[in-house]
Design a protein around this motif. Structure first.
Motif, PDB file in Angstrom:
ATOM      1  N   PRO A  97     -13.522 -12.135  49.180  1.00 56.04           N
ATOM      2  CA  PRO A  97     -14.277 -12.021  47.693  1.00 56.04           C
ATOM      3  C   PRO A  97     -14.217 -13.066  46.569  1.00 56.04           C
ATOM      4  O   PRO A  97     -13.659 -12.965  45.815  1.00 56.04           O
ATOM      5  CB  PRO A  97     -13.424 -10.694  46.970  1.00 56.04           C
ATOM      6  CG  PRO A  97     -12.281 -10.604  47.664  1.00 56.04           C
ATOM      7  CD  PRO A  97     -12.509 -11.343  49.135  1.00 56.04           C
ATOM      8  N   LEU A  98     -15.023 -14.159  47.202  1.00 54.01           N
ATOM      9  CA  LEU A  98     -15.052 -15.343  46.289  1.00 54.01           C
ATOM     10  C   LEU A  98     -15.964 -15.300  45.021  1.00 54.01           C
ATOM     11  O   LEU A  98     -15.876 -16.259  44.202  1.00 54.01           O
ATOM     12  CB  LEU A  98     -15.417 -16.422  47.260  1.00 54.01           C
ATOM     13  CG  LEU A  98     -14.494 -16.748  48.486  1.00 54.01           C
ATOM     14  CD1 LEU A  98     -15.131 -18.033  49.230  1.00 54.01           C
ATOM     15  CD2 LEU A  98     -12.992 -17.135  47.804  1.00 54.01           C
ATOM     16  N   ASP A  99     -16.953 -14.248  45.120  1.00 53.01           N
ATOM     17  CA  ASP A  99     -17.785 -14.086  43.923  1.00 53.01           C
ATOM     18  C   ASP A  99     -18.129 -12.464  43.970  1.00 53.01           C
ATOM     19  O   ASP A  99     -17.785 -11.663  44.759  1.00 53.01           O
ATOM     20  CB  ASP A  99     -19.138 -15.021  44.063  1.00 53.01           C
ATOM     21  CG  ASP A  99     -19.814 -14.886  45.335  1.00 53.01           C
ATOM     22  OD1 ASP A  99     -19.590 -13.390  46.005  1.00 53.01           O
ATOM     23  OD2 ASP A  99     -20.347 -15.531  46.019  1.00 53.01           O
ATOM     24  N   GLU A 101     -20.782 -10.782  44.500  1.00 54.76           N
ATOM     25  CA  GLU A 101     -21.555 -10.284  45.494  1.00 54.76           C
ATOM     26  C   GLU A 101     -20.838  -9.860  46.733  1.00 54.76           C
ATOM     27  O   GLU A 101     -20.640  -8.889  47.178  1.00 54.76           O
ATOM     28  CB  GLU A 101     -22.763 -11.071  46.019  1.00 54.76           C
ATOM     29  CG  GLU A 101     -23.553 -10.713  46.769  1.00 54.76           C
ATOM     30  CD  GLU A 101     -25.185 -10.893  46.840  1.00 54.76           C
ATOM     31  OE1 GLU A 101     -25.880 -10.234  47.563  1.00 54.76           O
ATOM     32  OE2 GLU A 101     -25.307 -11.943  46.198  1.00 54.76           O
ATOM     33  N   ARG A 102     -19.680 -11.046  47.028  1.00 52.92           N
ATOM     34  CA  ARG A 102     -18.862 -10.519  48.244  1.00 52.92           C
ATOM     35  C   ARG A 102     -17.916  -9.573  47.870  1.00 52.92           C
ATOM     36  O   ARG A 102     -17.277  -8.745  48.793  1.00 52.92           O
ATOM     37  CB  ARG A 102     -18.185 -11.777  48.666  1.00 52.92           C
ATOM     38  CG  ARG A 102     -19.467 -12.896  49.439  1.00 52.92           C
ATOM     39  CD  ARG A 102     -18.812 -14.106  49.781  1.00 52.92           C
ATOM     40  NE  ARG A 102     -18.819 -15.217  48.930  1.00 52.92           N
ATOM     41  CZ  ARG A 102     -18.801 -16.320  48.945  1.00 52.92           C
ATOM     42  NH1 ARG A 102     -18.534 -16.929  50.125  1.00 52.92           N
ATOM     43  NH2 ARG A 102     -18.879 -17.277  47.901  1.00 52.92           N
ATOM     44  N   GLU A 103     -17.583  -9.615  46.700  1.00 56.12           N
ATOM     45  CA  GLU A 103     -16.501  -8.676  46.244  1.00 56.12           C
ATOM     46  C   GLU A 103     -16.986  -7.109  46.275  1.00 56.12           C
ATOM     47  O   GLU A 103     -16.527  -6.322  46.868  1.00 56.12           O
ATOM     48  CB  GLU A 103     -16.130  -8.971  44.763  1.00 56.12           C
ATOM     49  CG  GLU A 103     -15.217  -7.941  44.336  1.00 56.12           C
ATOM     50  CD  GLU A 103     -14.525  -7.965  42.952  1.00 56.12           C
ATOM     51  OE1 GLU A 103     -13.993  -6.993  42.301  1.00 56.12           O
ATOM     52  OE2 GLU A 103     -14.542  -8.993  42.522  1.00 56.12           O
ATOM     53  N   LEU A 104     -18.427  -6.995  45.898  1.00 57.35           N
ATOM     54  CA  LEU A 104     -19.205  -5.700  45.666  1.00 57.35           C
ATOM     55  C   LEU A 104     -18.995  -5.372  47.398  1.00 57.35           C
ATOM     56  O   LEU A 104     -18.763  -4.459  47.800  1.00 57.35           O
ATOM     57  CB  LEU A 104     -20.515  -5.844  45.363  1.00 57.35           C
ATOM     58  CG  LEU A 104     -21.312  -4.803  45.572  1.00 57.35           C
ATOM     59  CD1 LEU A 104     -20.880  -3.385  44.521  1.00 57.35           C
ATOM     60  CD2 LEU A 104     -22.666  -4.871  45.049  1.00 57.35           C
ATOM     61  N   SER A 105     -19.568  -6.311  48.265  1.00 56.21           N
ATOM     62  CA  SER A 105     -19.728  -5.946  49.646  1.00 56.21           C
ATOM     63  C   SER A 105     -18.369  -5.579  50.451  1.00 56.21           C
ATOM     64  O   SER A 105     -18.401  -4.235  50.951  1.00 56.21           O
ATOM     65  CB  SER A 105     -20.129  -7.171  50.441  1.00 56.21           C
ATOM     66  OG  SER A 105     -20.295  -6.873  51.764  1.00 56.21           O
ATOM     67  N   GLY A 165      -8.722  -8.392  56.333  1.00 52.71           N
ATOM     68  CA  GLY A 165      -7.617  -7.976  55.759  1.00 52.71           C
ATOM     69  C   GLY A 165      -6.948  -8.789  54.208  1.00 52.71           C
ATOM     70  O   GLY A 165      -6.637  -8.284  53.479  1.00 52.71           O
ATOM     71  N   LEU A 166      -6.986 -10.022  54.765  1.00 51.52           N
ATOM     72  CA  LEU A 166      -6.791 -10.986  53.440  1.00 51.52           C
ATOM     73  C   LEU A 166      -7.861 -10.934  52.457  1.00 51.52           C
ATOM     74  O   LEU A 166      -7.439 -10.951  51.375  1.00 51.52           O
ATOM     75  CB  LEU A 166      -6.651 -12.469  54.022  1.00 51.52           C
ATOM     76  CG  LEU A 166      -5.354 -12.738  54.751  1.00 51.52           C
ATOM     77  CD1 LEU A 166      -5.611 -14.071  55.317  1.00 51.52           C
ATOM     78  CD2 LEU A 166      -4.243 -12.777  54.205  1.00 51.52           C
ATOM     79  N   GLY A 167      -8.928 -10.592  52.726  1.00 53.54           N
ATOM     80  CA  GLY A 167      -9.795 -10.471  51.665  1.00 53.54           C
ATOM     81  C   GLY A 167      -9.734  -9.098  50.800  1.00 53.54           C
ATOM     82  O   GLY A 167      -9.536  -9.229  49.659  1.00 53.54           O
ATOM     83  N   LEU A 168      -9.070  -7.963  51.538  1.00 50.13           N
ATOM     84  CA  LEU A 168      -8.664  -6.746  50.840  1.00 50.13           C
ATOM     85  C   LEU A 168      -7.438  -7.005  50.191  1.00 50.13           C
ATOM     86  O   LEU A 168      -7.103  -6.649  48.878  1.00 50.13           O
ATOM     87  CB  LEU A 168      -8.289  -5.554  51.906  1.00 50.13           C
ATOM     88  CG  LEU A 168      -9.604  -5.241  52.740  1.00 50.13           C
ATOM     89  CD1 LEU A 168      -9.100  -4.454  53.718  1.00 50.13           C
ATOM     90  CD2 LEU A 168     -10.454  -4.469  51.551  1.00 50.13           C
ATOM     91  N   ASP A 169      -6.708  -8.063  50.458  1.00 51.07           N
ATOM     92  CA  ASP A 169      -5.475  -8.183  49.692  1.00 51.07           C
ATOM     93  C   ASP A 169      -5.787  -9.049  48.406  1.00 51.07           C
ATOM     94  O   ASP A 169      -5.060  -9.023  47.303  1.00 51.07           O
ATOM     95  CB  ASP A 169      -4.424  -9.161  50.620  1.00 51.07           C
ATOM     96  CG  ASP A 169      -3.615  -8.860  51.649  1.00 51.07           C
ATOM     97  OD1 ASP A 169      -3.359  -7.406  51.406  1.00 51.07           O
ATOM     98  OD2 ASP A 169      -3.254  -9.106  52.632  1.00 51.07           O
ATOM     99  N   VAL A 170      -6.829  -9.758  48.560  1.00 49.00           N
ATOM    100  CA  VAL A 170      -7.477 -10.362  47.323  1.00 49.00           C
ATOM    101  C   VAL A 170      -7.776  -9.271  46.192  1.00 49.00           C
ATOM    102  O   VAL A 170      -7.572  -9.526  45.254  1.00 49.00           O
ATOM    103  CB  VAL A 170      -8.423 -11.550  47.569  1.00 49.00           C
ATOM    104  CG1 VAL A 170      -9.297 -11.930  46.299  1.00 49.00           C
ATOM    105  CG2 VAL A 170      -7.979 -12.892  48.135  1.00 49.00           C
ATOM    106  N   THR A 176      -4.496 -14.887  45.927  1.00 52.79           N
ATOM    107  CA  THR A 176      -5.609 -15.289  45.121  1.00 52.79           C
ATOM    108  C   THR A 176      -6.632 -15.707  46.044  1.00 52.79           C
ATOM    109  O   THR A 176      -6.333 -15.998  47.096  1.00 52.79           O
ATOM    110  CB  THR A 176      -5.281 -16.453  44.156  1.00 52.79           C
ATOM    111  OG1 THR A 176      -4.716 -17.721  44.879  1.00 52.79           O
ATOM    112  CG2 THR A 176      -4.146 -16.047  43.109  1.00 52.79           C
ATOM    113  N   PRO A 177      -7.795 -15.935  45.729  1.00 54.44           N
ATOM    114  CA  PRO A 177      -8.833 -16.510  46.781  1.00 54.44           C
ATOM    115  C   PRO A 177      -8.505 -17.694  47.021  1.00 54.44           C
ATOM    116  O   PRO A 177      -8.844 -18.216  48.326  1.00 54.44           O
ATOM    117  CB  PRO A 177     -10.153 -16.531  45.863  1.00 54.44           C
ATOM    118  CG  PRO A 177     -10.055 -15.434  44.766  1.00 54.44           C
ATOM    119  CD  PRO A 177      -8.534 -15.323  44.437  1.00 54.44           C
TER     120      PRO A 177
END
Length: 194
Positions: A97-99, A101-105, A165-170, A176-177
């Protein structure tokens, strides 16, 4: 003169309302009435376009996947580094989730995944046998010289699962990203040694 309605655009707008509700409150909060209110349309219109809640959830997920694929293709086309490593990095950053849109997704995918445990019909759609990201990564990895013993398919599976999984950890604030990107670059450095 009657106003011409773009039905496909209207469906996508309603699907976007599903995403916002799912991302904030989970799929259990998605009802046709809630979606209509979030989209600013009538309940009858949501029912007209989607008929059932199951169809609403399935089609909204399909639109989310399509949008993610378009976003990824555009990022790959726009990047300067068109090497296999550069393309692999771009694909994997879509899972982080770097922005907004990716966070929403990622939040919407998390909501769908959680719901699959109690909704077998949705699980059939969400947990399909197809693995397009893994397939593409496997294909890319087969085009390069990898360290001895690295199997492209297993590596692709590990990369997708690991960075999801790391994206979920963010999302949960564990990393952090920047920390996840550093991990990604570390791993790619080991993978693409040449």
């Amino acid at each position: 003169m009657a106003k011409r309605v773009d039905h496909e655009q209207r469906r996508r707008e309603i699907a976007t309302a599903v995403w916002r509700i799912a991302a904030e409150r989970g799929l259990d909060s998605v009802s046709m009435r809630e979606v209509a209110a979030e989209a600013g349309v009538s309940l009858r219109l949501v029912q007209y376009y989607f008929e059932t809640k199951h169809n609403l959830l399935v089609l909204s997920l399909g639109y989310l996947h399509e949008r993610g694929e378009q976003r990824t293709q555009a990022r790959i086309a726009a990047q300067i580094d068109q090497s296999v490593r550069g393309v692999v990095r771009t694909l994997l950053t879509e899972l982080i989730p770097l922005d907004s849109e990716r966070e929403l997704s990622l939040r919407v995918h998390r909501a769908y995944f959680s719901r699959t445990h109690s909704d077998p019909a949705l699980a059939k759609v969400f947990l399909q046998a197809e693995t397009p990201i893994e397939d593409l990564l496997t294909s890319l990895l087969r085009r390069t010289v990898l360290p001895p013993g690295v199997q492209p398919r297993q590596e692709a599976n590990l990369l997708v699962a690991g960075f999801t999984g790391l994206g979920l950890d963010v999302l949960h604030g564990r990393f952090t990203p920047g920390e996840v990107l550093a991990t990604l670059d570390y791993h790619l450095g080991r993978l693409f040694q040449a």
